[in-house]
Design a protein around this motif. Sequence first.
Motif, PDB file in Angstrom:
ATOM      1  N   LEU A   5      -7.390   9.196  12.656  1.00 18.19           N
ATOM      2  CA  LEU A   5      -7.090  10.326  11.782  1.00 18.19           C
ATOM      3  C   LEU A   5      -6.431   9.903  10.476  1.00 18.19           C
ATOM      4  O   LEU A   5      -6.718  10.461   9.419  1.00 18.19           O
ATOM      5  N   PHE A   6      -5.521   8.923  10.555  1.00 24.61           N
ATOM      6  CA  PHE A   6      -4.697   8.569   9.392  1.00 24.61           C
ATOM      7  C   PHE A   6      -4.827   7.123   8.953  1.00 24.61           C
ATOM      8  O   PHE A   6      -4.194   6.722   7.988  1.00 24.61           O
ATOM      9  N   GLY A   7      -5.581   6.310   9.680  1.00 30.76           N
ATOM     10  CA  GLY A   7      -5.720   4.906   9.305  1.00 30.76           C
ATOM     11  C   GLY A   7      -4.656   4.040   9.968  1.00 30.76           C
ATOM     12  O   GLY A   7      -3.808   4.517  10.715  1.00 30.76           O
ATOM     13  N   TRP A   8      -4.701   2.750   9.669  1.00 27.65           N
ATOM     14  CA  TRP A   8      -3.821   1.805  10.351  1.00 27.65           C
ATOM     15  C   TRP A   8      -2.359   2.027   9.998  1.00 27.65           C
ATOM     16  O   TRP A   8      -1.479   1.801  10.831  1.00 27.65           O
ATOM     17  N   LYS A   9      -2.068   2.454   8.794  1.00 26.79           N
ATOM     18  CA  LYS A   9      -0.663   2.675   8.420  1.00 26.79           C
ATOM     19  C   LYS A   9      -0.058   3.826   9.217  1.00 26.79           C
ATOM     20  O   LYS A   9       1.086   3.744   9.672  1.00 26.79           O
ATOM     21  N   GLY A  10      -0.826   4.888   9.394  1.00 27.27           N
ATOM     22  CA  GLY A  10      -0.355   6.007  10.205  1.00 27.27           C
ATOM     23  C   GLY A  10      -0.179   5.604  11.656  1.00 27.27           C
ATOM     24  O   GLY A  10       0.816   5.967  12.297  1.00 27.27           O
ATOM     25  N   GLY A  11      -1.134   4.851  12.174  1.00 24.58           N
ATOM     26  CA  GLY A  11      -1.026   4.362  13.546  1.00 24.58           C
ATOM     27  C   GLY A  11       0.180   3.456  13.730  1.00 24.58           C
ATOM     28  O   GLY A  11       0.895   3.545  14.731  1.00 24.58           O
ATOM     29  N   LEU A  12       0.434   2.594  12.732  1.00 27.41           N
ATOM     30  CA  LEU A  12       1.580   1.691  12.790  1.00 27.41           C
ATOM     31  C   LEU A  12       2.892   2.474  12.787  1.00 27.41           C
ATOM     32  O   LEU A  12       3.785   2.209  13.597  1.00 27.41           O
ATOM     33  N   ALA A  13       2.999   3.438  11.894  1.00 26.95           N
ATOM     34  CA  ALA A  13       4.240   4.219  11.793  1.00 26.95           C
ATOM     35  C   ALA A  13       4.520   4.961  13.101  1.00 26.95           C
ATOM     36  O   ALA A  13       5.637   4.905  13.635  1.00 26.95           O
ATOM     37  N   ILE A  14       3.528   5.637  13.621  1.00 32.01           N
ATOM     38  CA  ILE A  14       3.716   6.415  14.846  1.00 32.01           C
ATOM     39  C   ILE A  14       4.005   5.495  16.025  1.00 32.01           C
ATOM     40  O   ILE A  14       4.894   5.767  16.837  1.00 32.01           O
ATOM     41  N   SER A  15       3.292   4.391  16.118  1.00 31.12           N
ATOM     42  CA  SER A  15       3.489   3.459  17.220  1.00 31.12           C
ATOM     43  C   SER A  15       4.889   2.852  17.184  1.00 31.12           C
ATOM     44  O   SER A  15       5.583   2.801  18.208  1.00 31.12           O
ATOM     45  N   PHE A  16       5.325   2.403  16.030  1.00 35.02           N
ATOM     46  CA  PHE A  16       6.629   1.756  15.894  1.00 35.02           C
ATOM     47  C   PHE A  16       7.762   2.729  16.222  1.00 35.02           C
ATOM     48  O   PHE A  16       8.691   2.393  16.968  1.00 35.02           O
ATOM     49  N   ILE A  17       7.671   3.932  15.695  1.00 36.21           N
ATOM     50  CA  ILE A  17       8.716   4.927  15.963  1.00 36.21           C
ATOM     51  C   ILE A  17       8.747   5.280  17.446  1.00 36.21           C
ATOM     52  O   ILE A  17       9.814   5.383  18.057  1.00 36.21           O
ATOM     53  N   ARG A  18       7.579   5.437  18.054  1.00 41.12           N
ATOM     54  CA  ARG A  18       7.524   5.748  19.485  1.00 41.12           C
ATOM     55  C   ARG A  18       8.143   4.643  20.315  1.00 41.12           C
ATOM     56  O   ARG A  18       8.928   4.897  21.222  1.00 41.12           O
ATOM     57  N   VAL A  19       7.801   3.398  20.007  1.00 40.85           N
ATOM     58  CA  VAL A  19       8.338   2.270  20.768  1.00 40.85           C
ATOM     59  C   VAL A  19       9.863   2.250  20.675  1.00 40.85           C
ATOM     60  O   VAL A  19      10.555   2.065  21.689  1.00 40.85           O
ATOM     61  N   LEU A  20      10.396   2.451  19.481  1.00 42.08           N
ATOM     62  CA  LEU A  20      11.857   2.461  19.326  1.00 42.08           C
ATOM     63  C   LEU A  20      12.493   3.616  20.093  1.00 42.08           C
ATOM     64  O   LEU A  20      13.500   3.429  20.784  1.00 42.08           O
ATOM     65  N   LEU A  21      11.935   4.807  19.967  1.00 43.88           N
ATOM     66  CA  LEU A  21      12.487   5.965  20.672  1.00 43.88           C
ATOM     67  C   LEU A  21      12.475   5.770  22.187  1.00 43.88           C
ATOM     68  O   LEU A  21      13.456   6.076  22.871  1.00 43.88           O
ATOM     69  N   VAL A  22      11.373   5.273  22.704  1.00 45.68           N
ATOM     70  CA  VAL A  22      11.263   5.065  24.146  1.00 45.68           C
ATOM     71  C   VAL A  22      12.236   3.981  24.604  1.00 45.68           C
ATOM     72  O   VAL A  22      12.909   4.132  25.630  1.00 45.68           O
ATOM     73  N   ALA A  23      12.329   2.894  23.846  1.00 45.26           N
ATOM     74  CA  ALA A  23      13.222   1.799  24.235  1.00 45.26           C
ATOM     75  C   ALA A  23      14.674   2.267  24.271  1.00 45.26           C
ATOM     76  O   ALA A  23      15.411   1.940  25.211  1.00 45.26           O
ATOM     77  N   PHE A  24      15.084   3.032  23.283  1.00 42.12           N
ATOM     78  CA  PHE A  24      16.467   3.485  23.237  1.00 42.12           C
ATOM     79  C   PHE A  24      16.740   4.642  24.191  1.00 42.12           C
ATOM     80  O   PHE A  24      17.881   4.899  24.548  1.00 42.12           O
ATOM     81  N   SER A  25      15.709   5.332  24.639  1.00 44.04           N
ATOM     82  CA  SER A  25      15.889   6.481  25.524  1.00 44.04           C
ATOM     83  C   SER A  25      15.728   6.135  27.004  1.00 44.04           C
ATOM     84  O   SER A  25      16.454   6.670  27.839  1.00 44.04           O
ATOM     85  N   PHE A  26      14.765   5.288  27.343  1.00 47.61           N
ATOM     86  CA  PHE A  26      14.420   5.095  28.743  1.00 47.61           C
ATOM     87  C   PHE A  26      14.530   3.663  29.236  1.00 47.61           C
ATOM     88  O   PHE A  26      14.467   3.436  30.437  1.00 47.61           O
TER      89      PHE A  26
END
Length: 175
Positions: A60-81
Amino acid sequence: MRRWGQKNGDTRAKRAALYGMLVALAFLLSYIETLIPAFFWVPGMKLGLANLVIVMALYLFGWKGGLAISFIRVLLVAFSFTNLFSLYFSLAGAAASLLVMAGLKRGGGFGIIGVSLAGGTAHNIAQLCVAAALLGEGVLYYLPVLLAAGAVTGFCIGLACREILKRLPGMKSRD
């Protein structure tokens, strides 16, 4: 090149809201995955449900969008769970997966299912490399099982993503 959801009147706020919703969805799918017991006999093996969102973001958004969403998700999950140790595995897997998927998508020789399948196997290989570096080469005996698991889950995620993208307004089938 215009991406999905972009029209002349789109604002940064609207785009940020779309990214935020995808991050929230990926985070929710990651949480749901923590509730599912480990599969088979491989410790830490997961379905990779959040990767559905990452593959969608890539298309939908290209590699930059995928990178941003992936990186933020990984950080949120790591700090939460999880913990900092798990963060290394997640970052390696997410980076390798996204790099492989973006490259194959850009090359144009693979459809969504093939891109996702390759991303699933790249994710598992990268995590296994981190495990080998931290724990020793003995963990490499997991390789055949993890390759098969990455291929199966990658295929299923790609199939689901293809079907979802077909149903979004303004999207054409990529396979």
